[in-house]
Design an enzyme around this catalytic site. Structure first.
Site, short mmCIF file in Angstrom:
data_model
loop_
_atom_site.label_atom_id
_atom_site.label_comp_id
_atom_site.label_asym_id
_atom_site.label_seq_id
_atom_site.Cartn_x
_atom_site.Cartn_y
_atom_site.Cartn_z
CE1 TYR A 159 18.93 -71.55 -69.67
CE2 TYR A 159 17.24 -73.25 -69.69
CZ TYR A 159 17.62 -71.94 -69.90
OH TYR A 159 16.70 -71.05 -70.35
CD GLU A 160 22.09 -72.87 -74.05
OE1 GLU A 160 20.90 -72.60 -74.29
OE2 GLU A 160 23.03 -72.47 -74.76
N GLY A 161 25.70 -74.92 -69.43
CA GLY A 161 26.95 -74.76 -68.71
C GLY A 161 26.74 -73.93 -67.46
CB SER A 181 23.70 -71.49 -77.92
OG SER A 181 24.34 -72.19 -76.86
NE ARG A 182 28.40 -71.75 -72.41
CZ ARG A 182 29.38 -72.55 -72.80
NH1 ARG A 182 30.36 -72.09 -73.55
NH2 ARG A 182 29.37 -73.81 -72.46
#
Lengths: 386, 262
Positions: free
Chosen positions: A362-364, A241-242
């Site tokens: 977000y997302e890491g 997703s990144r």
């Protein structure tokens, strides 16, 4: 730059551009101001088949893949980062099912996501488990043909708006990351409610909310993969997703550059257009160059994912880090070019600057991404692959 | 349900300039678009098809390049497209055009309703929709701002007229002309665009429709354009400031053609 996009991808971009012009730009400031979820716009996206692109044809999608999702997310983000993430978060939520779901789970849950009839969300983060995803406290205990979930998920994008949630919970807390398991939880499941709705700095059109599980009984058939695979499911989901976050960042940055260019050509100081000043020209040139570099990297990673060959967590993290840092820099510079007007809400660039910030988090976080990149480099070196 | 939408390819009038010497439009280099009013007719037909089931067939009459508006309609979700194209159709006025489209509707058979835009932005006549109805001898409702309900036998339309809103129930088959108040036209879908890429319309000429030269084209057109002219630009008017009382007095003077007191 010409990325040799296929006709399908250009069609996706054109559709998103038209939706942005007709449905997003006119309302983005108001949705931001009111912290309001864009339900009507989700309907427009659904009618235009945009929820089909990341879902295979066998499950009601068009199976266009990662690059298509990036193109769509970027073009929507160019108009509004909050609306775009409300869209892209569906792909994130569906990813565990797409990657690890059983045939039955795919048949049941993917078609209503492809049609846009239902929305989806991914629930990993907790108050004490952000970057340290292995620290999650939500428990899942097997009870006959069900699992009983207890705990609270925090900052869940599309929380309260989605009908299907992929949730990571601990089935064996003694095993740390290897004790986590992924589940599909449907809205309306007894014991599953929504908690606090967040009041955010940016992407305010998107919903960010707590999910509360109190003796929530989830059918065992909703377990994704196997017990103990939850951490793996989450990491593979995020690897995939990144590039979407990178695309969001590129779109926000492009939107800010678009605004800066128009403003700089119309604004006059000292008797001339400000885009005739070298100080402004150099800023515009650097903004455009960094956006193009971010786009080239992101599209390359997306093409790697679509080709289905090898590991890509390092490249995926690189795209996310680079593009989100570009977005923060470019939007800040756009505000600078618009000067006092840029700081005011009458112009869209201050919102773009607020929207850009989250892409570094977000997302890491970008710090976690750099550890992912470094770990891969060190591992590859040790294995003699470099 | 079997719906037909009659659409027209028009020059994008936002881009058109006028040749003041000849009193004609300069069409060279002007992009062609789907008549904007027709998009509301198309959306209305698509909406009712989505609700009741059935098909939407889009018809246009024009040169081969008019196929582009059918392709656009397909990308928005229309099921079929028919291009009425023939040298014999050239020079058709609204009478001949209505008659030709009506013949195509007859040839399709079993049509429940024909949707047209209120008017085309190039000619602005608003005659073709009513003409199709007259030629088919079907009932018509013009200036429809909302279709309230539809069954396989009738529909209830709100007709927006100067005096208010007329609510009319019309038996099917019928022809309606649609206003932009009726809906927000949908954006083309991805599947629609994918389908539009390989779409080829059915092409019908005068022979296919059984039309003789006296019924279509220049010969079948009673309209004769004698001359066209551009209206003179109006004077700019004047702006007055003052209290409501003063302004009322100024306005009265102006309306009565009296010399103003100030």
């Amino acid at each position: 730059m010409d990325y040799m996009l296929s006709e399908d991808l250009m069609a996706i971009r054109d559709i998103c551009a038209e939706i942005a012009a007709k449905h997003i730009r006119p309302v983005r400031a108001q949705l931001d101001e009111e912290n309001r979820f864009p339900r009507e716009i989700m309907g427009v996206l659904a009618q235009s088949d945009l929820f089909t692109i990341y879902i295979p044809e066998a499950y009601g999608g068009t199976g266009m893949g990662s690059l298509a999702l990036c193109v769509a997310t970027e073009e929507l983000s160019r108009a509004c980062g909050g609306i775009a993430v409300s869209y892209a978060a569906n792909a994130l939520g569906a990813m565990p099912i797409l990657l690890f779901g059983t045939e039955e789970q795919k048949q049941k849950f993917l078609p209503p996501l492809a049609s846009g009839e239902k929305l989806c969300a991914f629930a990993l983060t907790e108050s004490e488990a952000g970057s340290d995803a292995a620290g999650i406290k939500t428990r899942a205990v097997r009870d006959g043909d069900h699992y009983v979930l207890n705990g609270t998920k925090q900052w869940i994008t599309n929380g309260g708006e989605a009908q299907i949630y992929t949730v990571i919970a601990m089935t064996d807390p003694t095993r740390g990351a290897r004790g986590a398991t992924a589940f599909i939880v449907e809205e309306g499941t007894p014991g599953f409610t929504y908690g606090k709705k967040e009041d955010k700095m940016g992407i305010r059109a998107s919903s960010t909310r707590e999910l509360v599980f109190e003796d929530c009984r989830v059918p065992a058939e909703n377990l994704i993969s196997r017990e103990g695979m939850g951490f793996m499911v989450a990491m593979k989901t995020l690897d995939n997703s990144r590039p979407g976050v990178a695309a969001q960042a590129i779109g926000i940055a492009q939107g800010a550059l678009d605004e800066a260019l128009v403003y700089a050509s119309g604004r006059r100081q000292f008797g001339q257009r400000i885009d005739s000043f070298q100080g402004i020209q150099f800023m515009l040139a650097d903004m455009a160059t960094s956006i193009e570099a971010a786009r080239a990297l992101t599209y390359s990673v997306a093409r790697m994912i679509d080709a289905g060959k090898g590991r890509f967590e390092k490249e995926s993290a690189m795209a996310k880090v680079f593009a989100s840092d570009v977005a923060m820099k470019v939007t800040t510079d756009a505000v600078q070019i618009l000067g006092g007007y840029g700081y005011m809400k009458e112009y869209p660039v201050e919102k773009m600057m607020r929207d850009a910030k989250i892409t570094q988090i977000y997302e890491g976080t970008n710090q976690i991404q750099r550890t992912v990149i470094a770990s891969a480099l060190i591992r590859e070196t040790a294995a003699g692959k470099r | 349900m079997k719906f037909v939408v009659a659409v027209k390819q028009v020059p994008d009038t936002a881009e058109v300039r006028i040749d003041h010497e000849r009193g004609t439009l300069i069409r060279d280099g002007v992009p062609s678009i789907l008549n904007p009013f027709d998009t509301y007719a198309l959306e209305e037909a698509l909406k009712w098809r989505d609700t009741l089931g059935g098909t939407v067939t889009v018809i246009t009459m024009g040169p081969p390049q008019a196929e582009a508006v059918l392709t656009e309609a397909i990308s928005m979700g229309a099921d079929e497209g028919i291009l009425l194209t023939d040298r014999a159709f050239a020079g058709s006025d609204t009478w001949a055009t209505s008659h030709t489209i009506a013949e195509a509707v007859r040839k399709i058979t079993g049509v429940d309703a024909v949707f047209c835009g209120k008017q085309a932005i190039d000619g602005d006549t608003a005659q073709t929709g009513p003409g199709i109805a007259a030629s088919l001898d079907w009932p018509q409702v013009t200036f429809v701002g909302r279709v309230r309900e539809m069954t396989d036998r009738s529909m209830v339309c709100e007709r927006y007229v100067e005096t208010g809103i007329q609510v009319l129930r019309v038996t099917l088959p019928a022809v309606i002309t649609v206003l932009k108040d009726a809906n927000v036209p949908r954006i083309p879908s991805l599947r629609g665009k994918m389908r539009a890429r390989t779409f080829k319309p059915v092409a019908w000429g005068a022979l296919d429709l059984g039309l003789t030269p006296g019924e279509t084209g220049l010969e079948g057109s009673p309209t004769k354009v004698v001359t066209t002219a551009t209206p003179e630009a109006r004077a700019g008017g004047s702006i007055h400031r003052g209290t409501p009382g003063e302004l009322a007095s100024i306005m009265a003077d102006l309306l009565l053609g009296r010399e103003g007191t100030r």
